[in-house]
Scaffold this motif. Structure first.
Motif, PDB file in Angstrom:
ATOM      1  N   PRO A 220       0.819  -1.219   0.000  1.00 52.80           N
ATOM      2  CA  PRO A 220       0.000   0.000   0.000  1.00 52.80           C
ATOM      3  C   PRO A 220       0.854   1.270   0.000  1.00 52.80           C
ATOM      4  O   PRO A 220       2.031   1.224   0.356  1.00 52.80           O
ATOM      5  CB  PRO A 220      -0.780  -0.118   1.314  1.00 52.80           C
ATOM      6  N   LEU A 269      -0.752   7.561  -9.318  1.00 50.88           N
ATOM      7  CA  LEU A 269      -1.802   7.354  -8.310  1.00 50.88           C
ATOM      8  C   LEU A 269      -3.040   6.734  -8.949  1.00 50.88           C
ATOM      9  O   LEU A 269      -3.624   5.795  -8.403  1.00 50.88           O
ATOM     10  CB  LEU A 269      -2.175   8.686  -7.650  1.00 50.88           C
ATOM     11  N   HIS A 273      -4.439   3.022  -8.005  1.00 50.33           N
ATOM     12  CA  HIS A 273      -5.776   2.839  -7.444  1.00 50.33           C
ATOM     13  C   HIS A 273      -6.697   2.079  -8.381  1.00 50.33           C
ATOM     14  O   HIS A 273      -7.617   1.401  -7.932  1.00 50.33           O
ATOM     15  CB  HIS A 273      -6.387   4.187  -7.058  1.00 50.33           C
ATOM     16  N   HIS A 276      -6.620  -3.697 -10.412  1.00 51.72           N
ATOM     17  CA  HIS A 276      -7.481  -4.653  -9.715  1.00 51.72           C
ATOM     18  C   HIS A 276      -6.735  -5.907  -9.311  1.00 51.72           C
ATOM     19  O   HIS A 276      -7.141  -6.604  -8.409  1.00 51.72           O
ATOM     20  CB  HIS A 276      -8.675  -5.037 -10.591  1.00 51.72           C
TER      21      HIS A 276
END
Ligand code: ATR
Length: 281
Positions: A220, A269, A273, A276
């Protein structure tokens, strides 16, 4: 619009389908109105792929795992710092008539220095480098180029001592870490990367000894290391920052243009994000 003048860029790696570099570079090319395209490629055979890139007129190519070391044997020239690091992540093709010359560079160290410089100038600072893999080599040699004093620690002592010897810096065994103070700490290990998000490269209670904490893990984006560091008042630099600046250095090598930093950050970014599947590439 792709046409007969479109300049070719790309990345070779295996796996390569999750790379964030196409999003970053295509956004930068589009933003500056340059007629170019950047594509991910997975070579079946590295030497054949390299000759193909050369022959097809590619201008610039990124190189990622597992080809960063093997590619070096195929090049016409290698930048001196890339040679010290022992890995190339950037190819620059220069054409004079029908002759093509390919030079290998390493922008990982430029990216980590510039990411750190967002908070402190590495020159004259002491930095605790955590890790002894390929990423640690690039970051470590980069810190030395920038005039920092490096201390190195690693889970496996023998591997850590070997890299510390090559960098010409002290090795700090885990048992001695509590006595160490430095201006910054940089994690180059994969500790904390999804799915092992609770893993830490260093005990959290030691973090107040490092006013600046930088991570190269970006999935993350806020690793446990950065979260624990923020909670203890440290200033932090996330892993996307190094990725962005190493890409920016590539972009400038290839196009001669200053990279559009905010555009590249935004593209990274969005790609991170929007992804998947696997967060590992
Ligand atoms: P890379 O080329 O991406 O740097 P690598 O060569 O596999 O990857 O190196 C991984 C580094 O992360 C090593 O320093 C490794 O420590 P060891 O030498 O002890 O294997 C370190 N590493 C990986 N997972 C870790 C963890 N959970 N805690 C601490 N260090 C870790």
């Amino acid at each position: 619009m792709i046409d007969g003048h479109t300049q070719l860029f790309g990345i070779i790696g295996d796996p390569v389908e999750h790379s964030l570099s196409p999003a970053m570079h295509n956004a930068a090319l589009a933003h500056l109105g340059l007629n170019g395209v950047y594509v991910p490629m997975r070579p079946a055979d590295l030497a054949e792929a390299f000759h193909g890139l050369r022959s097809l007129g590619f201008v610039g190519v990124s190189v990622t795992v597992p080809f960063k070391v093997a590619i070096m044997d195929l090049l016409d020239a290698i930048d001196p710092v890339a040679r010290k690091i022992g890995a190339v992540n950037t190819l620059v093709f220069e054409r004079t008539g029908t002759a093509v010359r390919c030079t290998g560079h390493n922008t990982d160290w430029l990216g980590s220095n510039r990411a750190l410089a967002e908070v402190i100038d590495p020159a004259g600072r002491t930095v605790l480098l955590v890790g002894a893999g390929g990423a640690a080599r690039a970051v470590g040699f980069g810190l030395i180029e920038a005039g920092a004093q490096v201390l190195l620690t690693n889970r496996t002592e023998a591997k850590g001592r070997e890299l510390a010897g090559q960098l010409g810096c002290p090795f700090v065994p885990a048992a001695d870490l509590a006595g160490i103070r430095a201006d910054a700490l940089i994690n180059t290990t994969s500790a904390g990367m999804a799915p092992h998000i609770e893993s830490m490269p260093i005990a959290p209670e030691l973090l107040p000894h490092f006013p600046v904490v930088m991570d190269i893990v970006y999935a993350p984006l806020e690793t446990r290391l950065l979260r624990e560091a923020t909670a203890r008042g440290c200033r932090t630099i996330d892993g996307l920052t190094m990725l962005q600046y190493q890409g920016a250095a590539q972009f400038t090598l290839w196009t001669g243009r200053e990279a559009p930093h905010p555009v590249m950050r935004q593209a990274l970014l969005a790609a991170l994000h929007g992804r998947h599947s696997s967060p590992f590439a």
